[in-house]
Design a protein around this motif. Structure first.
Motif, PDB file in Angstrom:
ATOM      1  N   ARG A   1      34.878  -9.936   9.848  1.00 55.72           N
ATOM      2  CA  ARG A   1      34.322  -9.224  11.017  1.00 55.72           C
ATOM      3  C   ARG A   1      35.028  -7.877  11.223  1.00 55.72           C
ATOM      4  NH1 ARG A   1      35.924  -8.937  16.226  1.00 55.72           N
ATOM      5  NH2 ARG A   1      37.330 -10.725  16.124  1.00 55.72           N
ATOM      6  N   ARG A   2      36.352  -7.913  11.086  1.00 51.93           N
ATOM      7  CA  ARG A   2      37.095  -6.654  11.274  1.00 51.93           C
ATOM      8  C   ARG A   2      36.774  -5.645  10.171  1.00 51.93           C
ATOM      9  NH1 ARG A   2      39.580 -10.784  13.503  1.00 51.93           N
ATOM     10  NH2 ARG A   2      40.946 -10.526  15.318  1.00 51.93           N
TER      11      ARG A   2
ATOM     12  N   ASP B   1      33.519  -4.059  11.136  1.00 45.70           N
ATOM     13  CA  ASP B   1      33.724  -3.061  12.196  1.00 45.70           C
ATOM     14  C   ASP B   1      34.297  -1.775  11.608  1.00 45.70           C
ATOM     15  OD1 ASP B   1      32.861  -4.882  14.046  1.00 45.70           O
ATOM     16  OD2 ASP B   1      34.858  -5.360  14.848  1.00 45.70           O
TER      17      ASP B   1
END
Ligand SMILES: [Zn+2]
Length: 324
Positions: free
Chosen positions: A57-58, A61
């Motif tokens: 997820r990071r 992003d």
């Protein structure tokens, strides 16, 4: 290499079917910039190894706000049945023959459920120029990156990832049976890293940060993300050529308090003891029969005979970065 703002798309594809008729779906995120290589980042082959999924997820992003060259494909949950059951492997009820996804690559579209999942995923991964497979170890395992000494750029990418310990394997034998994703990729001449980010069963901030920086470093070294790699630690390359330390007797294993992961032990070093928990009898003293680095050591457990309690590796080399 030319870099352009990454365009994000995602799609869901079915990798298998549940007995009740529903599909087992995997989500794939794609971040595409200017022309360049394709790197696949996969996490969650094992359902309790959550740090890789947290890294995914990071990473998404981060890539969404960057200019990149090429395509980064991110599969955050490769094995949904295992995560849903909060278990290392998929439910044995669905596939008692091949419950471990990371032992059946490149899969079989006519095989058991796990083999089918691997086959669908392999269809997505087979065009990759590199594969990063994110796992989490146990608390008693050194964080490390594992790769095959196979003549691809896997060694360079493993070094770039930037963790202190690298574990190098001989290339897989030609035409192996169903195997790990790393070995299947190696067979297909795709450089591949298996990343073991301690710890499993929890989301560990430091492990997630190391994973995010590591994947970014791989993308930097492939020219896909601008910037230089910073803060590479002294790295030790270990060779996984020592047989695992296994119990000859069942019982309660307790590790020796003076040995810890990262230690270099000599032949005869006591690694732990096994007692019969009911009679108090000492049934076995576990010693190292080879010298080497302890890269994993059980913290103790009720073990059956034959179970592994420690893994040792020999020192292959110290990477060039030590002198820098
Ligand atoms: Zn794993």
């Amino acid at each position: 290499m030319n870099h352009e703002p990454a365009a994000h798309t995602s799609r869901t594809f079915a990798v298998g079917q549940l007995p009740s008729g529903g599909s087992i779906d995997v989500v794939e995120h794609t971040y595409r910039g200017a022309e360049g290589p394709t790197v696949s980042v996969i996490a969650g082959q094992h359902g309790i190894e959550l740090n890789g999924t947290a890294v995914a997820r990071r990473l998404g992003d981060r890539l969404s706000t960057m200019s990149i060259a090429g395509t980064v494909r991110v599969l955050p949950v490769a094995n949904p049945p295992a995560m849903d059951h909060r278990s290392y492997m998929g439910p044995a009820a669905y596939d008692v023959v091949n419950p471990n996804l990371n032992r059946v690559w490149p899969g079989d579209s006519d095989g058991t459920l796990t083999e089918r999942i691997a086959a669908y995923l392999w269809d997505r991964l087979a065009d990759s120029d590199a594969i990063v497979d994110l796992h989490s170890g146990t608390p008693e395992m050194l964080t490390h990156v594992r790769y095959c000494d196979d003549g691809t750029t896997a060694d360079r990418l493993a070094t770039a990832f930037g963790v202190a310990h690298l574990l190098v394997d001989e290339p897989p034998k030609s035409d192996p049976p169903r195997t790990t994703l790393r070995n299947a990729a190696s067979q297909a001449e795709i450089p591949a890293l298996t990343v073991e980010l301690a710890n499993s069963r929890e989301v560990a901030t430091e492990a997630v940060a190391a994973g995010l920086e590591g994947v970014t470093n791989v993308l930097k070294t492939m020219g896909m993300v601008p910037g230089d790699i910073e803060n590479t630690p002294t790295q030790q390359v270990l060779r996984d050529d020592i047989p695992a330390v296994c119990l000859s007797s069942a019982g309660l294993f307790e590790p020796a308090s003076r040995v810890t992961v990262g230690d270099h032990v000599q032949v005869g070093t006591v690694l732990g003891t096994v007692h019969n928990p009911e009679t108090f009898e000492l049934v076995e003293t576990i010693t190292a029969d080879r010298s080497g680095f302890v890269y994993s050591l059980s913290r103790g457990g009720a073990n059956a005979a034959g179970e592994r309690v420690a893994s040792l590796a020999s020192r292959a080399s110290t990477a060039d970065t030590e002198q820098d």
